[in-house]
Scaffold this active site. Structure first.
Site, short mmCIF file in Angstrom:
data_model
loop_
_atom_site.label_atom_id
_atom_site.label_comp_id
_atom_site.label_asym_id
_atom_site.label_seq_id
_atom_site.Cartn_x
_atom_site.Cartn_y
_atom_site.Cartn_z
N LYS A 22 0.84 -1.20 0.00
CA LYS A 22 0.00 0.00 0.00
C LYS A 22 0.88 1.25 0.00
O LYS A 22 0.66 2.18 -0.77
CB LYS A 22 -0.88 0.01 1.24
CG LYS A 22 -1.55 1.36 1.54
CD LYS A 22 -2.45 1.33 2.76
CE LYS A 22 -1.71 1.49 4.05
NZ LYS A 22 -1.38 2.88 4.44
N ASN A 23 1.91 1.25 0.85
CA ASN A 23 2.71 2.46 1.03
C ASN A 23 3.75 2.66 -0.07
O ASN A 23 4.46 3.66 -0.05
CB ASN A 23 3.37 2.46 2.42
CG ASN A 23 2.30 2.62 3.50
OD1 ASN A 23 1.14 2.93 3.19
ND2 ASN A 23 2.68 2.39 4.74
N CYS A 128 -4.86 12.36 12.79
CA CYS A 128 -5.58 11.09 12.73
C CYS A 128 -5.39 10.43 14.09
O CYS A 128 -4.79 11.00 14.99
CB CYS A 128 -5.05 10.22 11.60
SG CYS A 128 -3.44 9.52 11.97
N ARG A 133 0.16 14.41 12.92
CA ARG A 133 0.62 14.20 11.54
C ARG A 133 0.85 15.52 10.78
O ARG A 133 0.21 15.80 9.77
CB ARG A 133 -0.36 13.32 10.77
CG ARG A 133 -0.77 12.04 11.45
CD ARG A 133 0.31 11.01 11.58
NE ARG A 133 0.77 10.46 10.32
CZ ARG A 133 0.17 9.45 9.68
NH1 ARG A 133 -0.93 8.94 10.17
NH2 ARG A 133 0.67 8.99 8.55
N ASP A 320 4.82 0.42 11.84
CA ASP A 320 3.58 -0.19 11.35
C ASP A 320 3.43 -1.64 11.77
O ASP A 320 2.40 -2.25 11.50
CB ASP A 320 3.51 -0.10 9.82
CG ASP A 320 3.35 1.34 9.36
OD1 ASP A 320 3.54 1.59 8.17
OD2 ASP A 320 3.07 2.20 10.21
N ARG A 412 -8.64 -0.56 4.63
CA ARG A 412 -7.75 0.47 4.07
C ARG A 412 -6.39 -0.13 3.74
O ARG A 412 -5.69 0.34 2.86
CB ARG A 412 -7.56 1.59 5.09
CG ARG A 412 -8.82 2.38 5.38
CD ARG A 412 -8.49 3.60 6.19
NE ARG A 412 -7.34 4.26 5.60
CZ ARG A 412 -6.54 5.08 6.29
NH1 ARG A 412 -6.77 5.32 7.55
NH2 ARG A 412 -5.51 5.67 5.71
C1 EPZ Z 1 4.29 6.88 6.20
O1 EPZ Z 1 3.50 7.90 6.79
C2 EPZ Z 1 3.38 5.67 6.11
N1 EPZ Z 1 2.21 5.97 5.27
C3 EPZ Z 1 2.90 5.29 7.52
O2 EPZ Z 1 2.10 4.12 7.42
C4 EPZ Z 1 4.13 4.96 8.36
O3 EPZ Z 1 3.73 4.66 9.67
C5 EPZ Z 1 5.07 6.18 8.37
O4 EPZ Z 1 5.42 6.54 7.02
C6 EPZ Z 1 6.36 5.91 9.13
O5 EPZ Z 1 7.04 4.83 8.53
C7 EPZ Z 1 2.37 5.95 3.92
O6 EPZ Z 1 3.45 5.68 3.41
C8 EPZ Z 1 1.16 6.27 3.11
P1 EPZ Z 1 6.35 10.22 8.28
P2 EPZ Z 1 4.06 9.41 6.80
O7 EPZ Z 1 6.25 11.50 7.51
O8 EPZ Z 1 4.85 9.69 5.58
C9 EPZ Z 1 6.49 13.50 11.67
C10 EPZ Z 1 0.20 2.81 7.73
O9 EPZ Z 1 -0.29 2.28 8.73
N2 EPZ Z 1 6.34 14.48 10.58
O10 EPZ Z 1 7.53 9.33 8.06
O11 EPZ Z 1 2.92 10.31 7.13
C11 EPZ Z 1 5.25 12.66 11.87
O12 EPZ Z 1 4.31 13.32 12.68
C12 EPZ Z 1 0.73 4.23 7.81
O13 EPZ Z 1 0.32 2.26 6.60
C13 EPZ Z 1 6.48 15.84 10.86
O14 EPZ Z 1 6.72 16.22 12.01
O15 EPZ Z 1 5.04 9.36 8.06
C14 EPZ Z 1 5.79 11.41 12.50
O16 EPZ Z 1 5.94 11.65 13.89
C15 EPZ Z 1 0.54 4.83 9.20
N3 EPZ Z 1 6.35 16.74 9.85
C16 EPZ Z 1 7.18 11.26 11.88
O17 EPZ Z 1 7.49 12.54 11.31
C17 EPZ Z 1 6.11 16.34 8.56
O18 EPZ Z 1 6.02 17.22 7.67
C18 EPZ Z 1 7.24 10.24 10.75
O19 EPZ Z 1 6.21 10.55 9.83
C19 EPZ Z 1 5.96 14.97 8.29
C20 EPZ Z 1 6.09 14.05 9.31
#
Ligand code: EPZ
Length: 448
Positions: A22-23, A128, A133, A320, A412
């Site tokens: 998915k990701n 969420c 996020r 995850d 999802r």
């Molecule tokens: C991706 O989300 C995945 N989703 C998530 O999977 C996964 O848990 C996550 O990466 C971490 O591996 C998809 O790929 C669609 P991040 P993403 O940006 O990109 C903070 C699932 O269950 N952050 O790596 O949104 C954020 O709050 C989902 O399949 C900022 O502060 O995750 C988090 O604490 C859940 N500012 C950390 O970074 C930003 O601009 C990592 O988030 C962006 C993120």
């Protein structure tokens, strides 16, 4: 109005085909906006989130055709859905709140739209269940490429500077972000000049996206390391690309085998994408054999041992899989400290597991899990995608019946979950009823 009923205690034995990730599929779909040529994507999982992204691309003007099979099969079995996406003329560059709130990954169209059309208006995704996020790193990264970005009325409004195009720049991420890395990488492919991304995410889904971008003519290197370098090109062309196997689904079913006392072969599963997970499961006593067709996982003869877990960016233990490994620790011998370092609120499954008899004490970002001899079935509530599947795992191993409400979370991220589990011996069925608003019911399972 859907819920799942599971009668625990059945060992799982047999073979499960692992679906496309998915990701990986979500950013790959967004990347098709970068060219006016057809892009064929294979092994796309049948998931609600994929359908949401397909609807968004269609709203933006892309034409999306399901196709039979990919002309050139990159690797692995030809399973999953194949699409041909052609974003020849984009009728819009806006991702509305209604779409984005349903699926946060819609924010991944921001970079491609901006690079392709010079403008993009994308709703702020909002928080969420697992955290607020933010997308500040996406915004800062695009600004480093010369974009003028403002936040107004709950929307991100981005436009290229007066020259009409983005320019390569240096983007240093203060923390590792998968989505921000993907957004900036896609935007940089069409920027003028070179972009260097420092402290970039290293996830396999980033490498899969880079492979597809290179097949489209982009000049990307360093993906899979913490420094990615992109030399912008005038335009990109179409390609055929097969989505990599879902490493989180693979880890989830490996834990299911370890929990239920059976032996599962995970066909198409890529052991090289979950080395940290395999190491940890082996420390807990789980038997894992890696073959060219995938991996075979058996429960330990001598019982499971509790092992401490800390989630980290790739190649560390994936956040995850945190909820899922917690279930394994909940019935292991001894204790395990599970620490979540990525998201600020990703223990929603704990109270639900506690209702099933798990002994878990949360203190800030750590959960002390003390193994109990057995969990007991109960009515439980799914709260987010990965928490939902941890409740399914708990139900598979608990004594008696478990009823899980709000199963739309599962749809999802897990393709044909009920069908796949039933095929290897689980006593699990989907029923109407339950207390959540109808979310369109299950996605048709293309394999069963
Ligand atoms: C991706 O989300 C995945 N989703 C998530 O999977 C996964 O848990 C996550 O990466 C971490 O591996 C998809 O790929 C669609 P991040 P993403 O940006 O990109 C903070 C699932 O269950 N952050 O790596 O949104 C954020 O709050 C989902 O399949 C900022 O502060 O995750 C988090 O604490 C859940 N500012 C950390 O970074 C930003 O601009 C990592 O988030 C962006 C993120």
């Amino acid at each position: 109005m859907e819920k799942l009923k599971i009668m625990g205690g059945q060992p799982l034995n047999g073979t499960i085909s692992i679906s496309g990730a998915k990701n990986a599929a979500l950013p790959l779909l967004a990347a098709t906006l970068l060219t006016d040529q057809p892009v064929a994507l294979g092994n796309v999982p049948a998931l609600a989130d994929i359908d949401s992204m397909v609807s968004l691309l269609t709203e933006l003007g892309a034409e999306i055709e399901p196709v039979k099979t990919l002309s050139t099969m990159a690797h692995g079995p030809d399973i999953g859905r194949c699409y041909e996406i052609t974003a020849a003329t984009l009728s819009g560059s806006e991702a509305t709140y209604d779409l984005v709130r349903k699926m946060r990954a819609s924010v991944l169209v921001l970079g491609p739209l901006l690079a392709r059309t010079g403008a993009a208006r994308v709703s702020l995704p909002g928080g969420c269940a697992i955290g607020n996020r933010p997308v500040d790193l996406h915004v800062k990264g695009l600004a480093a490429l010369g974009a003028e970005v403002t936040l107004a009325g709950g929307y991100i409004e981005a436009r290229a500077p007066a020259c009409g195009y983005l320019t390569g720049g240096r983007v240093v991420f203060p923390l590792v972000s998968v989505g921000a890395t993907e957004n900036i990488m896609m935007a940089a492919t069409l920027a003028r000049g070179q972009t260097t991304m420092v402290n970039a995410a290293r996830e396999p889904e980033i490498v899969d996206l880079a492979n597809c971008l290179r097949a489209m003519g982009a000049q990307v290197s360093g993906d899979g390391t913490d420094t990615i370098i992109i030399d912008g090109v005038e335009q990109l062309h179409g390609c055929s690309h097969q989505v990599i196997a879902d490493r989180i689904e693979t880890g989830t079913f490996a834990i299911a085998a370890a929990l239920t006392g059976g032996t599962l072969t995970l066909a198409g599963g890529r052991a090289d994408l979950i080395e940290t997970v395999i190491d940890l499961l082996r420390q807990a006593g789980v038997a894992i054999d890696v073959g060219h067709q995938g991996l075979t996982v058996s429960a330990p003869a001598g019982g499971l041992q509790g092992v401490d877990v800390m989630t980290e960016p790739y190649p560390g233990f994936p956040t995850d899989l945190q909820a899922q490994i917690m279930v394994l620790m909940a019935v292991a011998n001894g204790a395990a400290m599970v620490t979540e370092t990525i998201f600020e609120n990703r223990f929603m499954h704990v109270p639900e597991l506690a209702r099933m008899g798990a002994n878990i004490n949360v203190h800030q970002s750590s959960a002390m899990v003390r193994g109990v001899p057995q969990l007991t079935g109960a009515q439980v509530m799914a709260t987010d995608l990965r928490a939902s599947v941890s409740l399914v795992l708990a139900g598979l191993v608990a004594g008696g019946e478990t009823e899980i409400n709000r199963v739309y979370h599962l749809d999802r991220g897990y393709e044909c979950l009920v069908e796949k589990l039933r095929a290897v011996g689980a006593d699990i069925a989907r029923h109407s009823g339950g207390d959540d608003a109808d979310n369109g019911g299950p996605i048709a399972c293309p394999h069963h």
